[in-house]
Scaffold this active site. Sequence first.
Site, PDB file in Angstrom:
ATOM      1  N   SER A 102     -21.040 -30.306  40.580  1.00  0.00           N
ATOM      2  CA  SER A 102     -20.578 -29.530  39.420  1.00  0.00           C
ATOM      3  C   SER A 102     -21.587 -28.410  39.134  1.00  0.00           C
ATOM      4  O   SER A 102     -21.899 -27.624  40.016  1.00  0.00           O
ATOM      5  CB  SER A 102     -20.380 -30.461  38.221  1.00  0.00           C
ATOM      6  OG  SER A 102     -19.723 -29.798  37.162  1.00  0.00           O
TER       7      SER A 102
ATOM      8  N   GLU B 282     -14.475 -26.941  45.052  1.00  0.00           N
ATOM      9  CA  GLU B 282     -13.724 -27.668  44.033  1.00  0.00           C
ATOM     10  C   GLU B 282     -13.998 -26.978  42.698  1.00  0.00           C
ATOM     11  O   GLU B 282     -14.872 -26.128  42.591  1.00  0.00           O
ATOM     12  CB  GLU B 282     -14.158 -29.131  43.974  1.00  0.00           C
ATOM     13  CG  GLU B 282     -15.652 -29.354  43.744  1.00  0.00           C
ATOM     14  CD  GLU B 282     -16.108 -29.246  42.305  1.00  0.00           C
ATOM     15  OE1 GLU B 282     -15.284 -29.473  41.393  1.00  0.00           O
ATOM     16  OE2 GLU B 282     -17.283 -28.900  42.074  1.00  0.00           O
TER      17      GLU B 282
ATOM     18  N   HIS C  72     -13.961 -33.210  40.477  1.00  0.00           N
ATOM     19  CA  HIS C  72     -14.019 -33.849  39.167  1.00  0.00           C
ATOM     20  C   HIS C  72     -12.910 -34.884  38.997  1.00  0.00           C
ATOM     21  O   HIS C  72     -12.426 -35.113  37.892  1.00  0.00           O
ATOM     22  CB  HIS C  72     -13.944 -32.790  38.066  1.00  0.00           C
ATOM     23  CG  HIS C  72     -15.177 -31.937  37.960  1.00  0.00           C
ATOM     24  ND1 HIS C  72     -15.456 -30.946  38.873  1.00  0.00           N
ATOM     25  CD2 HIS C  72     -16.195 -31.943  37.076  1.00  0.00           C
ATOM     26  CE1 HIS C  72     -16.602 -30.368  38.536  1.00  0.00           C
ATOM     27  NE2 HIS C  72     -17.068 -30.958  37.462  1.00  0.00           N
TER      28      HIS C  72
END
Length: 308
Positions: free
Chosen positions: A112, A209, A278
């Site tokens: 992330s 992502e 996620h």
Amino acid sequence: MRIKPPRLKEGDEIRIIAPASAPDMKNLSRSISRLKKSGYKVTLGRNIKKLMQMNQLAAPDTSRRDELMEAFLDDHVKAIFCARGGYGSIHILPLIDYDAIREHPKIFVGYSDITALHLALNTRSSLITFHGPMPAADPDEFSKSNFKDFIDILKGETTHLNSNVERIVRYIIQGRVEGLSVGTNLSVFASLIGTGYLPDSQGKILFAEDTGVTSGDIDRYLFTMKLAGILDKFDGFAFGEFKSYVDPEDPMPFVEDIIEMYMNSLKKVSIYGLPFGHGEDQMLIPLNAKVRISYEEPYVELLENVVD
């Protein structure tokens, strides 16, 4: 020369740090318990122990930098796990001593917002790092049966990455390609264009992502990468999960449609739907490592040991 961190051994010390947002202590405690049961000593960075917090950040910029550097320079610490992402990693990039990290390589795990640190460490310290579960964000990952496979890669006992790819991964452009892995959060990647913290995309495979985005955001990131001359240099693409925001009053294309449009234009080997991002699953992805992606199983292969 790429640098491989020393392998993890049973009983080694794992340091958990918070270089971005403040962690959820309940989730963190669950993961610590699992790591200890697996035979590892777990210590916490100074900011987590002091429960420091500034807005939603774990601590001020210099304190988060100090916590990261202390973990790398402590000879007792063998692996560094980021507690969670959130935001703020980018703030400490210009404060880090990359030469010192190159001299004291460690296993470094997160994803992330931690993508900013991965890219900087891959580029400035030549270190192989790891997209992987974070103790305060993914406590369930530390209790799954394939957690042992995750640890075995860090111990240098396997190069098998596909133990938790129990799904159909579809291809956009058929084929197989080898290259060095880079990624993974697309918005963070795009935000570093022009900063000097991005690796050259030539000979690389982009793992991507994102979360909390619209398809318009993904279009914007990819087109910015195209304008910067980055996108078309990648040799291949491996896409994970995209948790997109949908406004029913403002209909937009699906994220998959935007990505497919770009891949069909580039005509580079590309696969979609790997279990990272996620979502509920978090496969381990060594970054700055030699990998092969394929349109059929095994979808991702690690072509080298990534620890010494």
